[in-house]
Design a protein around this motif. Structure first.
Motif, mmCIF file in Angstrom:
data_model
loop_
_atom_site.group_PDB
_atom_site.id
_atom_site.type_symbol
_atom_site.label_atom_id
_atom_site.label_comp_id
_atom_site.label_asym_id
_atom_site.label_seq_id
_atom_site.Cartn_x
_atom_site.Cartn_y
_atom_site.Cartn_z
ATOM 1 N N GLY A 144 -7.852 17.018 -3.832
ATOM 2 C CA GLY A 144 -6.568 17.115 -4.533
ATOM 3 C C GLY A 144 -5.775 15.828 -4.554
ATOM 4 O O GLY A 144 -4.543 15.840 -4.616
ATOM 5 N N ILE A 145 -6.466 14.680 -4.526
ATOM 6 C CA ILE A 145 -5.799 13.372 -4.511
ATOM 7 C C ILE A 145 -5.551 12.916 -5.944
ATOM 8 O O ILE A 145 -6.466 12.941 -6.777
ATOM 9 C CB ILE A 145 -6.658 12.338 -3.770
ATOM 10 N N ALA B 10 -7.452 5.608 -6.668
ATOM 11 C CA ALA B 10 -7.808 4.233 -7.038
ATOM 12 C C ALA B 10 -7.554 3.282 -5.878
ATOM 13 O O ALA B 10 -8.346 2.360 -5.623
ATOM 14 C CB ALA B 10 -7.014 3.790 -8.268
ATOM 15 N N TYR B 11 -6.460 3.495 -5.157
ATOM 16 C CA TYR B 11 -6.164 2.648 -4.004
ATOM 17 C C TYR B 11 -7.169 2.900 -2.873
ATOM 18 O O TYR B 11 -7.568 1.964 -2.164
ATOM 19 C CB TYR B 11 -4.735 2.897 -3.518
ATOM 20 N N LEU B 12 -7.581 4.155 -2.708
ATOM 21 C CA LEU B 12 -8.618 4.462 -1.718
ATOM 22 C C LEU B 12 -9.935 3.788 -2.089
ATOM 23 O O LEU B 12 -10.661 3.278 -1.225
ATOM 24 C CB LEU B 12 -8.822 5.974 -1.627
ATOM 25 N N LEU B 13 -10.235 3.779 -3.385
ATOM 26 C CA LEU B 13 -11.455 3.117 -3.847
ATOM 27 C C LEU B 13 -11.392 1.623 -3.567
ATOM 28 O O LEU B 13 -12.390 1.001 -3.193
ATOM 29 C CB LEU B 13 -11.663 3.374 -5.335
ATOM 30 N N SER B 14 -10.213 1.040 -3.735
ATOM 31 C CA SER B 14 -10.030 -0.371 -3.411
ATOM 32 C C SER B 14 -10.337 -0.618 -1.938
ATOM 33 O O SER B 14 -11.008 -1.595 -1.575
ATOM 34 C CB SER B 14 -8.592 -0.794 -3.741
ATOM 35 N N PHE C 60 -14.021 12.755 -7.951
ATOM 36 C CA PHE C 60 -14.413 13.459 -6.727
ATOM 37 C C PHE C 60 -13.195 13.699 -5.838
ATOM 38 O O PHE C 60 -12.989 14.808 -5.332
ATOM 39 C CB PHE C 60 -15.469 12.637 -6.001
ATOM 40 N N SER C 61 -12.392 12.661 -5.640
ATOM 41 C CA SER C 61 -11.220 12.763 -4.763
ATOM 42 C C SER C 61 -10.236 13.808 -5.269
ATOM 43 O O SER C 61 -9.608 14.531 -4.477
ATOM 44 C CB SER C 61 -10.529 11.395 -4.661
ATOM 45 N N ASP C 62 -10.100 13.902 -6.585
ATOM 46 C CA ASP C 62 -9.199 14.895 -7.181
ATOM 47 C C ASP C 62 -9.733 16.307 -6.964
ATOM 48 O O ASP C 62 -9.017 17.193 -6.484
ATOM 49 C CB ASP C 62 -9.051 14.606 -8.677
ATOM 50 N N LYS C 63 -10.998 16.521 -7.282
ATOM 51 C CA LYS C 63 -11.566 17.869 -7.229
ATOM 52 C C LYS C 63 -11.761 18.380 -5.805
ATOM 53 O O LYS C 63 -11.591 19.578 -5.543
ATOM 54 C CB LYS C 63 -12.906 17.886 -7.971
#
Length: 417
Positions: A265-266, A272-276, A259-262
């Motif tokens: 653009g992360i 992964a660090y944001l998910l942490s 989701f973050s990529d699409k």
């Protein structure tokens, strides 16, 4: 048991909370990683969650029967051996880059985790003074939250490469170059999972060599349970609420990196660090939510949090950029109290049916095997952003359950997942 042996036993059982929390929360790392390494669709990558969470449905009852016959210590040891065996299978699975092999390994790991979770909650309460049992349980569960925070942090560092090729880039590569890239991606899981397996085996040896008290089954009194468990309407509604809640919880974290990529653009490492950080907010949210229940009735807080989660998911679906990503982080905070609150409300007032009722609510964890697959299918048909409608619908079921229990003023939160 002496005080020294009791402390060692508490440390070892507490470590189980950390171990299963760490393993389960690596799935959001494995989903985008194996999607890339094994060239999967979103639907196929969601089977990673299915392989893990279906074990809770299939293995929970056999695990209980095994421990009833051979004892909790034997069950914990077997669970740890299964856990370690599954992690070691990641090595040949990566060598062959065979997704089905990965799924088998994940199912074996999750079978071990099911045994650990079946034993750990009741075990920690009997180790030490009965008056401090609740504090020990809460302390142990905090390590489960710590593991959830560390898993994507460590997974993002040691598993994710941060390199994702577009379809155009892949098509521009020769067959040998593409194969080499995919093999390198698959191989990155080998060392981390071998390390995890060695640690788990070490804990298994320590558990086996440590004197642990056996738990007596308080229900073996010869008293016959009156009436069918299926006559308990609130329990049935609670099972449904837990099924939909766990499905939503797993959906939100499993596709977070994609989701973050699409949407924003992360890159995968940063995501992964944001998910942490999102999992850290989940842990903080549980402490804050538990405190708020001193002033707000648990069903009302559950209803309020459900509404907020639906609102945040609508924002995530309709907006772009970091606003949508932060909305998902916020959902993690407001989900935090849901599992233990639904559990406590579901089994409230069951009396001698409590044990079987508890088992059924725990088996509802199988929702985590079903809804990510549905969400993956929706993503393949439309987009990963639109697919977040699926967990939003799930929270509406939780809201309905909370409203139906609106008259309840107080419950004791005794378990978490």
């Amino acid at each position: 048991m002496t005080d020294r042996k009791t402390r060692l036993a508490i440390i070892l059982i507490t470590s189980l909370f950390f171990l299963w929390g760490f393993a389960l929360n690596l799935n959001p790392i494995l989903i985008p990683h194996l999607k890339k390494a094994c060239q999967l669709s979103d639907f196929q990558s969601a089977l990673i969650d299915s392989a893990s969470y279906i074990a809770y449905f299939l293995v929970a009852l056999p695990a209980g029967l095994f421990m009833k016959k051979y004892g909790y210590k034997a069950g914990i040891t077997l669970g740890l051996i299964l856990f370690a065996s599954g992690t070691f299978l990641f090595f040949p699975a990566a060598e062959m880059r065979h997704f089905g092999f990965f799924l088998v390994a994940l199912f074996i790991i999750a079978s071990g985790l099911t045994m650990l979770e079946t034993a750990a909650n009741p075990y920690i309460t009997v180790l030490g003074d009965a008056d401090s049992a609740t504090q020990r349980l809460n302390f142990a569960q905090s390590f489960n939250g710590l593991a959830a925070f560390l898993a994507p942090l460590m997974g993002g560092t040691f598993i994710l490469s941060g390199k994702t090729l577009t379809e155009q880039q892949q098509q521009a590569m020769s067959g040998e170059q593409l194969n080499s890239y995919l093999n390198a991606e698959a191989a990155s899981v080998q060392k981390p999972f071998i390390v995890i397996g060695v640690v788990v085996l070490f804990v298994a040896i320590m558990i086996w060599r440590t004197a642990l008290p056996e738990i007596k089954d308080e229900n073996e009194t010869g008293k016959k349970v009156s009436g069918s468990i299926w006559d308990e309407k609130n329990l049935i509604l609670g099972i449904a609420a837990q099924f939909f809640y766990v499905g939503a919880q797993v959906c939100i974290s499993s596709f977070f990196i994609r989701f973050s990529d699409k949407v924003a653009g992360i890159d995968e490492k940063t995501a992964a660090y944001l998910l942490s950080g999102a999992f850290l907010s989940f842990m903080i949210g549980r402490f804050i939510g538990t405190y708020l229940m001193r002033f707000v009735a648990p069903p009302r807080l559950l209803a309020l949090y459900s509404i907020v989660c639906v609102g945040l998911l609508i924002i995530a679906v309709l907006t772009k950029g970091m606003v949508s990503v932060y909305a998902l982080v916020g959902v993690q905070f407001f989900m935090s109290i849901m599992f233990p609150t639904i559990f406590a409300l579901s089994i409230r007032g069951l009396g001698e049916k409590t044990k079987i009722g508890s088992s059924l609510v725990i088996m509802a964890i199988v929702g985590g095997a079903i809804f990510p697959v549905i969400m993956g299918q929706v993503s393949d048909i439309s987009s990963i952003q639109t697919a977040y409608i699926v967990p939003a619908v799930c929270f509406l079921v939780v809201l309905y359950f909370a409203v139906k229990n609106n008259s309840i003023k107080n419950v004791t939160l005794g378990t978490a997942h």
